[in-house]
Motif scaffolding. Structure first.
Motif, PDB file in Angstrom:
ATOM      1  N   VAL A 136       0.844  -1.209   0.000  1.00 29.52           N
ATOM      2  CA  VAL A 136       0.000   0.000   0.000  1.00 29.52           C
ATOM      3  C   VAL A 136       0.878   1.257   0.000  1.00 29.52           C
ATOM      4  O   VAL A 136       0.612   2.234  -0.715  1.00 29.52           O
ATOM      5  CB  VAL A 136      -0.942  -0.007   1.221  1.00 29.52           C
ATOM      6  N   LYS A 137       1.953   1.207   0.789  1.00 32.21           N
ATOM      7  CA  LYS A 137       2.881   2.335   0.855  1.00 32.21           C
ATOM      8  C   LYS A 137       3.523   2.603  -0.502  1.00 32.21           C
ATOM      9  O   LYS A 137       3.687   3.762  -0.917  1.00 32.21           O
ATOM     10  CB  LYS A 137       3.949   2.058   1.914  1.00 32.21           C
ATOM     11  N   GLU A 138       3.886   1.523  -1.222  1.00 33.12           N
ATOM     12  CA  GLU A 138       4.492   1.680  -2.547  1.00 33.12           C
ATOM     13  C   GLU A 138       3.517   2.353  -3.513  1.00 33.12           C
ATOM     14  O   GLU A 138       3.897   3.237  -4.289  1.00 33.12           O
ATOM     15  CB  GLU A 138       4.914   0.315  -3.093  1.00 33.12           C
ATOM     16  N   LEU A 139       2.243   1.916  -3.463  1.00 32.76           N
ATOM     17  CA  LEU A 139       1.237   2.546  -4.331  1.00 32.76           C
ATOM     18  C   LEU A 139       1.026   4.008  -3.954  1.00 32.76           C
ATOM     19  O   LEU A 139       0.835   4.870  -4.820  1.00 32.76           O
ATOM     20  CB  LEU A 139      -0.079   1.781  -4.243  1.00 32.76           C
ATOM     21  N   ALA A 140       1.047   4.309  -2.669  1.00 35.29           N
ATOM     22  CA  ALA A 140       0.890   5.704  -2.217  1.00 35.29           C
ATOM     23  C   ALA A 140       2.030   6.566  -2.754  1.00 35.29           C
ATOM     24  O   ALA A 140       1.826   7.722  -3.165  1.00 35.29           O
ATOM     25  CB  ALA A 140       0.845   5.754  -0.691  1.00 35.29           C
ATOM     26  N   GLN A 141       3.236   6.017  -2.765  1.00 32.48           N
ATOM     27  CA  GLN A 141       4.385   6.759  -3.294  1.00 32.48           C
ATOM     28  C   GLN A 141       4.235   7.014  -4.790  1.00 32.48           C
ATOM     29  O   GLN A 141       4.597   8.085  -5.287  1.00 32.48           O
ATOM     30  CB  GLN A 141       5.674   5.989  -2.997  1.00 32.48           C
TER      31      GLN A 141
END
Length: 750
Positions: A136-141
């Motif tokens: 999820v963090k990667e997609l947010a970035q």
């Protein structure tokens, strides 16, 4: 990580949205408002308040807006306080909810992308549901990366750059109403696809009919609408022209088009996460997007980032941006406030004083106000409101009694009546010496040093004159004692009684004078007397010729000695008066009353004599400035002069002592932390040398052409566009310009 399709994704994403606490980020090429409404139903029903809702959509071709119903979409986005941006190249479709949920796949936010069991999408769409925090963090970035490259799509969009543009200005067409002076940002991509931004200001708003062509050339008249207008406007009868044009306009309903010109202020450059403002050196690309400037970038442009400043108002066109003035620049480089009666200049000055005082007090400084009309007294309605945040103990009003004490001590100036000050009748030569002595004393700082220098110069000049006179007299007497004179006459008789009587007069004058020059005269006369005693004929002829040929000349020489500078007790009288303190160079008495860090108001309302007012302003300014120099700038003071054109008038006569004092403060005060705020309604009537030293200006409504021209001539940052606006300013509106602000800005003083 689970598989998602458009046959069941609606309910699962809807549920995730309804429980969002931190953020909902949606990236979709196309968005249909009906589908989005379904996705947000649970969120809206739960009255959720997510601080960060964002959309990224594609906006490239007309087809994009045939699918995305932009009007309804933006209305819905506004209802949930979402921010919308667009990219022309985005094809990614994914959602990020908080830090724990995301989807990625092929489905747009449309009926085809999110179907139901009853109404599945026309296409087979597929994707993934992600609950792994790291993923999820990667997609947010990835979303943040796209967000940084995208462009705003909200109510702040004003228009697009079309037409000619360079590094200094750009023409643009508008999608909404625009106004003069509004700060804007321009966004575009350069040749490498990198996003670039500029900060500018609208300097020319234009409204015109989108179909009207003012040049009625034969080619343009081929346009049926132009031909019809041309025909109507060529009717002979004015009433007919009016009636037919009215009917034509009402029938056609001409569309009003807005356009304008933007003056480029700076390029906004990113250094990591911090934005910098730099001089722009490239042409602004065509088709760039124009939006309302962000407050934070305007604060950076205008230098309003300091936290201890007090706002004087808000930008007229960007009303969410407060305006501040750099206090240190005012203290060291002065400010002028211009405006007609009722324009708001005095209210602004009071507000500025209430803001700068806490800052100045913290540095152990003070404010001294020369209040010509009693407007700054705390009992005054406006003043009471503005001083409400200041402790009453920090405000001292100097009443008429105190001011009269200041006036009791007569201050020496180059315009002083020396006869009156020292109660003596001085010759013109003596007055010249006194004036020279005063000019020499101005180089000294303290009262004592000025007084000592003044007396020293008088003594030097007097002794210099004595020496010159003694040489002259001796030369004349020696002309009587030469060989040619002796050879011409054979002397036998001498009227000793007569000659001795004449000599006795000369000797009596010389006696009692102890200077070397006087003694020399006496010795010379005695030597002549001894010589003529030896020859009676010489005595007789000498007396005869003295009477006939020399008596008038010698009498003239000795009568001159009776007019010696400062003879008798004149000098002693000058010294006694100066030592008594009744006459002096600095109003030391006043300084003792403003030692504390306060606001001091000198109420001049009941002082009818303009000469007395001049003396007060001059005396106080000189004494404050002298104290500042003596303390090497530690005695920080701000002098506020209302009706400044009365105290430093243009082409002031030598009798206006305040004009020279104010000029001294403006020209030298910056070195010793002595600042001036000059307030006037007549810029044309104030000394240009004083105003030229005021490096910050607040200019309110001005109507008189002479006043406007005076500012055009003095203030370099006043353009013709700005000065043309001055007569139509409303009360409380002004232009702030100079070093106190980094850019000229129009302000509403609230």
């Amino acid at each position: 990580m689970d598989l998602l399709t458009n046959r069941g994704n609606l309910d699962r994403v809807k549920k995730a949205f309804s429980g969002a606490k931190k953020r909902i980020w949606i990236c979709s090429g196309w968005v249909r408002s009906g589908t989005l409404e379904q996705l947000l139903e649970g969120f809206k029903d739960s009255k959720g308040k997510v601080p960060d809702i964002r959309f990224i959509v594609r906006l490239d071709k007309k087809k994009d807006l045939e699918i995305t119903d932009i009007e309804n979409f933006l209305k819905l986005a506004d209802s949930v306080k979402a921010e919308v941006r667009y990219l022309s190249t985005v094809h990614a479709k994914f959602n990020v909810v908080d830090d724990s949920y995301a989807t990625v796949g092929s489905f747009n936010v449309t009926g085809g992308g999110y179907g139901t069991e009853n109404k599945p999408g026309n296409n087979d769409e597929m994707g993934l549901e992600i609950t792994d925090p790291e993923k999820v963090k990667e997609l947010a970035q990835e979303f943040e990366s796209l967000w940084e490259k995208s462009f705003s799509l909200d109510k702040n969009v004003l228009g697009f750059v079309l037409g000619e543009a360079d590094n200094r200005s750009a023409d643009f067409v508008c999608v909404t109403e625009i106004e003069y002076g509004k700060y804007v940002e321009i966004e575009s991509e350069d040749y490498d696809g990198e996003k670039r931004r500029w900060l500018g200001k609208i300097v020319k708003p234009v409204a015109h009919d989108s179909e009207f062509l003012p040049d009625f050339t034969p080619e343009n008249r081929l346009n049926p609408q132009v031909a019809e207008m041309y025909e109507v406007l060529n009717k002979k009868n004015p009433a007919v022209r009016f009636a037919m044009m009215t009917a034509l306009i009402n029938e056609k309903g001409f569309t009003q088009l807005r356009s304008g010109t933007i003056e480029i202020c700076k390029e906004i450059v990113n250094f990591g996460k911090e934005e910098k403002l730099e001089r722009n050196r490239v042409a602004v690309p065509a088709c760039s997007v124009v939006t309302t400037a962000r407050p934070e970038i305007l604060h950076r442009l205008l230098g309003f980032e300091e936290k201890d400043l007090y706002p004087v108002g808000k930008l007229t066109s960007n009303k969410d941006v407060e305006v501040f003035i750099d206090y240190n620049k005012i203290l060291t480089q002065h400010m002028a406030v211009f405006g007609t009666t009722g324009s708001g200049k005095s209210y602004f000055t009071k507000k500025f004083i209430s803001g700068i005082f806490p800052w100045l007090k913290n540095q152990k400084g003070r404010i001294v106000i020369f209040d010509t009309h009693g407007e700054y007294i705390p009992g005054n309605k406006d003043a009471g409101e503005l001083y409400s945040g200041i402790d009453s103990k920090d405000i001292t009003v100097l009443d008429e009694k105190m001011i009269l004490k200041i006036l009791e001590k007569k201050i020496l100036t180059e315009e002083s009546d020396f006869d009156l000050l020292f109660n003596s009748a001085f010759t013109e030569y003596e007055k010249k010496i006194l004036l020279n002595a005063f000019e020499a004393s101005t180089a000294e700082i303290s009262e004592e040093k000025k007084r000592n220098r003044f007396i020293e110069i008088i003594k030097e000049k007097r002794e210099e004159e004595k020496e010159i006179d003694s040489q002259y007299i001796n030369q004349k007497l020696e002309e009587l004692d030469n060989e040619a004179f002796d050879e011409k006459y054979a002397f036998k008789n001498f009227f000793e009684k007569d000659f001795k009587a004449y000599f006795a007069v000369l000797s009596e004058y010389a006696d009692g004078k102890t200077t070397e020059g006087k003694q020399k005269k006496k010795d010379t006369l005695e030597s002549i007397f001894l010589k003529i005693e030896q020859d009676p004929k010489f005595k007789e002829e000498l007396l005869k010729h003295i009477k006939k040929l020399r008596f008038a000349e010698i009498s003239k020489v000795f009568s001159k000695t009776e007019e010696k500078a400062f003879a008798g007790e004149k000098l002693e009288k000058i010294q006694k008066i100066l030592e008594s303190g009744k006459v002096g160079f600095i109003s030391e008495q006043f300084i003792e009353n403003i030692k504390e860090s306060k606001i001091y108001i000198l109420n001049l309302k009941n002082m009818n004599s303009i000469e007395d007012r001049w003396r007060v302003v001059s005396s106080v300014c000189d004494s404050v400035f002298s104290e500042a120099k003596k303390t090497d700038g530690a005695f920080k003071s701000l002098l506020v002069v209302e009706e400044a054109h009365n105290y430093a008038p243009q082409s002031a006569g030598r009798g206006c002592v305040s004009a020279k004092s104010l000029l001294n403060v403006t020209s030298e005060g910056r070195k010793f932390n002595t600042g001036l705020v000059a307030v006037t309604q007549r810029p044309a009537n104030i000394d240009k040398s004083v105003i030229a030293q005021c490096n910050t200006s607040a200019i309110f409504r001005l109507i008189n052409n002479a006043d406007i021209k005076a500012l055009d001539d003095i203030i370099e940052t006043i353009s013709k566009q700005i000065s043309n606006q001055l007569p139509v300013y409303e009360t409380g509106q002004c232009i702030l310009t100079g070093i106190g602000v980094r850019e000229p800005v129009e302000v509403d003083v609230g």
